[in-house]
Design an enzyme around this catalytic site. Structure first.
Site, PDB file in Angstrom:
ATOM      1  N   HIS A   1       0.839  -1.202   0.000  1.00  0.00           N
ATOM      2  CA  HIS A   1       0.000   0.000   0.000  1.00  0.00           C
ATOM      3  C   HIS A   1       0.870   1.246   0.000  1.00  0.00           C
ATOM      4  CE1 HIS A   1       0.729  -0.696   4.293  1.00  0.00           C
ATOM      5  NE2 HIS A   1       0.245   0.499   4.594  1.00  0.00           N
TER       6      HIS A   1
ATOM      7  N   HIS B   1       1.385   3.917   2.000  1.00  0.00           N
ATOM      8  CA  HIS B   1       1.903   4.672   3.142  1.00  0.00           C
ATOM      9  C   HIS B   1       3.435   4.735   3.097  1.00  0.00           C
ATOM     10  CE1 HIS B   1      -2.020   3.977   5.613  1.00  0.00           C
ATOM     11  NE2 HIS B   1      -2.129   4.983   4.765  1.00  0.00           N
TER      12      HIS B   1
ATOM     13  N   ASP C   1       5.823   4.655   5.213  1.00  0.00           N
ATOM     14  CA  ASP C   1       6.637   3.716   5.990  1.00  0.00           C
ATOM     15  C   ASP C   1       6.676   2.329   5.351  1.00  0.00           C
ATOM     16  OD1 ASP C   1       3.872   3.428   6.774  1.00  0.00           O
ATOM     17  OD2 ASP C   1       4.508   2.279   8.521  1.00  0.00           O
ATOM     18  N   HIS C   2       5.976   2.173   4.232  1.00  0.00           N
ATOM     19  CA  HIS C   2       6.014   0.905   3.495  1.00  0.00           C
ATOM     20  C   HIS C   2       6.659   1.041   2.114  1.00  0.00           C
ATOM     21  CE1 HIS C   2       3.491  -1.687   6.172  1.00  0.00           C
ATOM     22  NE2 HIS C   2       3.248  -0.489   6.668  1.00  0.00           N
TER      23      HIS C   2
ATOM     24  N   HIS D   1      -7.791  -1.031   5.282  1.00  0.00           N
ATOM     25  CA  HIS D   1      -6.784  -0.106   5.840  1.00  0.00           C
ATOM     26  C   HIS D   1      -6.594   1.067   4.876  1.00  0.00           C
ATOM     27  CE1 HIS D   1      -3.322   1.186   8.149  1.00  0.00           C
ATOM     28  NE2 HIS D   1      -2.547   1.131   7.068  1.00  0.00           N
TER      29      HIS D   1
ATOM     30  N   ASP E   1      -0.554  -3.949   6.331  1.00  0.00           N
ATOM     31  CA  ASP E   1      -1.242  -3.486   7.533  1.00  0.00           C
ATOM     32  C   ASP E   1      -2.704  -3.916   7.561  1.00  0.00           C
ATOM     33  OD1 ASP E   1       1.136  -2.309   8.169  1.00  0.00           O
ATOM     34  OD2 ASP E   1       0.440  -0.237   8.003  1.00  0.00           O
TER      35      ASP E   1
ATOM     36  N   HIS F   1       4.169  -4.726  10.976  1.00  0.00           N
ATOM     37  CA  HIS F   1       4.573  -4.077  12.221  1.00  0.00           C
ATOM     38  C   HIS F   1       4.666  -5.079  13.375  1.00  0.00           C
ATOM     39  CE1 HIS F   1       4.099   0.154  10.883  1.00  0.00           C
ATOM     40  NE2 HIS F   1       3.179  -0.354  10.092  1.00  0.00           N
TER      41      HIS F   1
END
Length: 253
Positions: free
Chosen positions: A51, A53, A55-56, A108, A125, A163
């Site tokens: 996805h 985001h 942080d990914h 998400h 996530d 995570h």
């Protein structure tokens, strides 16, 4: 195939699935752990993104500087502003001589996907050990449907999520099902793992079906806990899930 989790940021994992030296890299939010692994012989053959985001996917540009032309596979979402191959429900890839199945799992985010590779589920996530992601863009019905779809995969499927949230999720899960013996064992195992600085992941879908309240909305103990919180019986599994997710959002235990 050898699986490893590269820690990133505070609690992210970048997953690496390798065959000898060649490797798939999943959700590299930070390039540094991948570059460090490369100094020890890692040779990325493709990047998989679940996805949009940061942080990914934030580390991808630096990795492409290091390995120009490295294939990147990502959901069809303009917020992933990269030169990549777009994938979605039904996409089939052949990487590291393995079949890669792409599953659409909105909730998400609206375009979230998961990858199933050689018995490993890279779910970003969407599904966490003993928990699930927040619904930033999707509906409860979408997220519940995505989780049920993942839960229907074979029990020995290894769940590789984005995570390290297991201990925090365990506290909430025990609030919902305090008498769940399988959950108590899983929580104790996770405590030991983190005390030794060992990841609690991957877990298995069989374990999650036994312990994760978000996969157990059809189970009487979970529905009873939700009914007690609502002051009435939930209408169906979707309302049970929605109430659980709202409860978790407020939980400070």
């Amino acid at each position: 195939m050898r699986l490893s989790a590269l820690p990133a940021f505070e609690d992210n994992y970048i997953w690496v699935l390798r065959d000898a030296r060649r490797a798939l890299v999943v959700d590299p939010g930070d390039a540094a752990p991948v570059l460090a692994a490369a100094s020890e012989g890692l040779e990325p053959t493709a990047i998989l993104l679940t996805h949009h985001h940061p942080d990914h996917c934030g580390g991808v540009p630096a990795l492409l500087e290091r390995w120009p032309g490295l294939p990147v596979f990502a959901p069809d979402d303009s917020r992933i502003a990269l030169d990549c191959e777009r994938v979605g429900e039904g996409s089939r890839l052949q990487l590291l001589d393995q079949h890669v199945r792409v599953l659409s799992v909105p909730g998400h985010t609206r375009s979230h996907v998961a990858y199933l590779v050689h018995g490993h589920l890279f779910c970003g996530d969407t599904l966490f050990s003993l928990g699930c992601g927040r619904m930033f863009e999707g509906t409860a019905a979408q997220m519940h449907g995505s989780l049920q779809r993942l839960a229907a995969l074979p029990g020995d499927t290894r769940v590789c999520c984005g995570h390290e949230y297991t201990l925090a999720n365990a506290r909430f899960a025990c609030e919902v099902e305090p008498d769940n013996a399988a959950l108590a064992l899983r929580r104790a195992e996770a405590v030991r793992q983190r005390a030794s600085a060992v990841p609690t992941l991957p877990t298995t879908l069989a374990s999650e079906r036994d312990c994760n309240p978000f996969l157990r909305c059809d189970i009487a103990t979970v529905r009873d806990a939700v009914a007690h919180r609502l002051g009435r019986a939930p209408a169906d599994e979707v309302e049970t899930f929605a109430a659980l997710r709202g409860w978790k959002d407020e939980f400070r235990g």
